[in-house]
Write an enzyme that holds these catalytic residues in place. Structure first.
Site, PDB file in Angstrom:
ATOM      1  N   TYR A 121      80.332 -34.631   1.077  1.00 59.93           N
ATOM      2  CA  TYR A 121      80.385 -33.431   0.243  1.00 59.93           C
ATOM      3  C   TYR A 121      81.838 -32.997   0.081  1.00 59.93           C
ATOM      4  CZ  TYR A 121      79.610 -28.595  -1.319  1.00 59.93           C
ATOM      5  OH  TYR A 121      79.611 -27.414  -2.022  1.00 59.93           O
ATOM      6  N   ASP A 151      89.255 -35.655   3.103  1.00 63.76           N
ATOM      7  CA  ASP A 151      88.732 -34.293   3.024  1.00 63.76           C
ATOM      8  C   ASP A 151      88.389 -33.855   4.449  1.00 63.76           C
ATOM      9  OD1 ASP A 151      87.472 -31.923   2.654  1.00 63.76           O
ATOM     10  OD2 ASP A 151      86.026 -32.640   1.157  1.00 63.76           O
ATOM     11  N   LYS A 172      87.622 -23.994   6.119  1.00 63.98           N
ATOM     12  CA  LYS A 172      86.810 -23.584   7.282  1.00 63.98           C
ATOM     13  C   LYS A 172      87.653 -23.068   8.464  1.00 63.98           C
ATOM     14  CE  LYS A 172      82.674 -25.774   5.642  1.00 63.98           C
ATOM     15  NZ  LYS A 172      82.534 -26.990   4.889  1.00 63.98           N
TER      16      LYS A 172
HETATM   17  C1  PLP Z   1      82.584 -27.117   3.339  1.00 61.59           C
HETATM   18  C2  PLP Z   1      83.225 -28.303   2.733  1.00 61.59           C
HETATM   19  C3  PLP Z   1      83.826 -28.265   1.469  1.00 61.59           C
HETATM   20  C4  PLP Z   1      83.744 -27.055   0.576  1.00 61.59           C
HETATM   21  O1  PLP Z   1      84.363 -25.956   1.150  1.00 61.59           O
HETATM   22  P1  PLP Z   1      83.986 -24.464   0.573  1.00 61.59           P
HETATM   23  O2  PLP Z   1      84.918 -23.579   1.325  1.00 61.59           O
HETATM   24  O3  PLP Z   1      82.544 -24.290   0.914  1.00 61.59           O
HETATM   25  O4  PLP Z   1      84.235 -24.496  -0.871  1.00 61.59           O
HETATM   26  C5  PLP Z   1      84.499 -29.375   1.022  1.00 61.59           C
HETATM   27  N1  PLP Z   1      84.574 -30.485   1.755  1.00 61.59           N
HETATM   28  C6  PLP Z   1      83.998 -30.574   2.980  1.00 61.59           C
HETATM   29  C7  PLP Z   1      84.153 -31.827   3.757  1.00 61.59           C
HETATM   30  C8  PLP Z   1      83.286 -29.500   3.483  1.00 61.59           C
HETATM   31  O5  PLP Z   1      82.680 -29.602   4.662  1.00 61.59           O
END
Ligand code: PLP
Length: 421
Positions: free
Chosen positions: A140, A235, A263
């Site tokens: 994601y 990511d 996060k």
């Molecule tokens: C949570 C997440 C996102 C998106 O972050 P948001 O702050 O929810 O937009 C993107 N990449 C990864 C790997 C994530 O876990």
């Protein structure tokens, strides 16, 4: 109480929630309404105290309402909540991030993980002059159009939209391969290499449950991108400052060109970051041609919460303790499963873990899907009844915070014993 909140929320908020997973669609039952949270516990509006393994999907590594983070936010708020003028704290934050992550020579703060990935992809396209991005099923990367895609029906990896409102043209610029499949990634890079701007990957996949990379897989992606003249983007919105003080890239044999964060680095306030090689980052506006902006970027409250979190993580260095607790906890879970005759595999890494109802740890999204989802739903509700809150989906990873000490985890193990009996 929660019945009336449910009615009110559904009347004025789509689905009653501001992010879909909160609606409990994949586990059924009643969504939660939060009152407050402290340490390892979430307190609901109808008076329940839940041991929280969701932790806002990862940011709360210090536990909820950490006193140092709360004090930093309160203090910052008294000096104003937004200036749209650079602060020394933003510079300190960037110094801290670049100091902790060697491949991150420069970094820009944004407002979410989604924005961080969106910026990284635009930058990759801007510097390479190419259009295609390769991602992996089950990873994601936020909810921008190009990332809301699924593997297409066999046609050379061309993706199809996984959300209404995403155009076919937009989806067609994304390629999707199975995670951990060396040959599939190679075949796609061979076929699309000249158009490939970047490969984006969660180096430890944590948005399909926890799926670890097989040895040398990330190095393989590094070699493929190098050969094709494309960028490699890690990511690390979940893994950043989750597994060590810095990025997973610090300890990985493959070094990415760009890293996205989010996060944990906001300590529970909205934030994201994209960083990497200085020559690439300098292509962003105002010095370069790749546009990116944000009214609230580098917001003083978010930066204060993030700095307080990162400074505390640096001082405490809790990573070995977190990993040891998670290892003891997941080993005990496996033992309980054996005793009760439950077929489950429980991968872990650092303070991340998940439960897949299948005989072996999945290596890709297809194997994740080949788990017993009814068994997950039963476990989720069995635990919730016993005061333990897991992320409300089989595709989310469980998190520990520094407040999840051995006595707290023993309480969780008792709940699991009950849920699996
Ligand atoms: C949570 C997440 C996102 C998106 O972050 P948001 O702050 O929810 O937009 C993107 N990449 C990864 C790997 C994530 O876990």
């Amino acid at each position: 109480m929660s019945e009336s909140l449910k009615v009110r929320s559904r009347a004025v908020i789509p689905g009653g929630v501001n992010s879909p997973v909160r609606a409990f669609k994949s586990v059924g039952g009643e969504p939660l309404f939060a009152e407050r949270a402290e340490g390892a516990y979430l307190y609901t509006r109808d008076g329940r105290k839940l041991l929280d393994f969701c932790l806002s999907f990862g940011p709360m590594i210090l536990g909820h309402a950490d006193p140092d983070v709360v004090a930093a936010v309160q203090d910052a708020a008294t000096r104003g909540t937004s200036y749209a003028v650079t602060t020394e704290a933003e510079i300190e934050m960037a110094e801290l991030l670049t100091g902790a992550i060697p491949v991150m020579e420069k970094v820009r703060l944004v407002n979410s993980g989604t924005e961080a990935v969106m910026t990284a992809l635009r930058l990759a396209r801007g510097v390479t002059g190419r259009r295609k991005i390769l991602k992996f099923s089950g990873c994601y990367h936020g909810h921008t159009d190009g990332m809301l895609v699924q593997a297409g029906s066999g046609v050379a990896g061309i993706a199809s939209a996984s959300s209404a409102g995403v155009t076919a043209e937009c989806a067609a610029d994304t390629l999707v391969a199975p995670f951990n499949d060396f040959n599939a990634a190679e075949a796609m890079v061979l076929e699309h290499g000249e158009d490939l701007a970047a490969i984006v990957v969660e180096p430890i996949a944590a948005n399909m449950g926890l799926v670890l990379p097989t040895p040398k897989y990330l190095l393989h992606l590094r070699e493929l991108t190098q050969r094709a003249g494309a960028l490699l983007i890690f990511d690390e919105v979940i893994t950043g400052f989750r597994l060590n003080f810095g990025a997973f890239a610090n300890v990985c044999c493959a070094k990415p060109d760009l890293i996205t964060l989010g996060k944990i680095i906001g300590g529970g306030l909205p934030i994201g970051a994209v960083g990497g090689r200085a020559d690439l980052m300098d292509q962003l506006a105002p010095d370069g041609p790749v546009y990116q902006a944000g009214t609230l970027s580098g917001n003083p409250l978010c930066v204060a919460a993030g700095l307080a979190t990162l400074r505390k993580l640096k001082a405490l260095d809790p990573y070995a303790t977190l990993a040891a607790r998670c290892a003891r906890f997941t080993d005990a879970l496996k033992e309980i499963a054996r005793e009760k005759g439950v077929e489950v595999s429980i991968p872990r890494d650092g303070s991340l873990f998940s439960c897949f109802f299948r005989s072996s740890e999945p290596r890709n999204f297809e194997e994740v899907m080949d788990s017993d989802s009814a068994a997950f739903v039963k476990m989720f509700h069995g635990l919730l009844e016993r005061g333990v809150y897991l992320p409300p989906s089989a595709f989310e990873t469980g998190f520990l915070s520094i407040s999840h000490d051995d006595p707290v985890l023993d309480q969780a193990l008792d709940a699991w014993r009950g849920a699996w009996s």
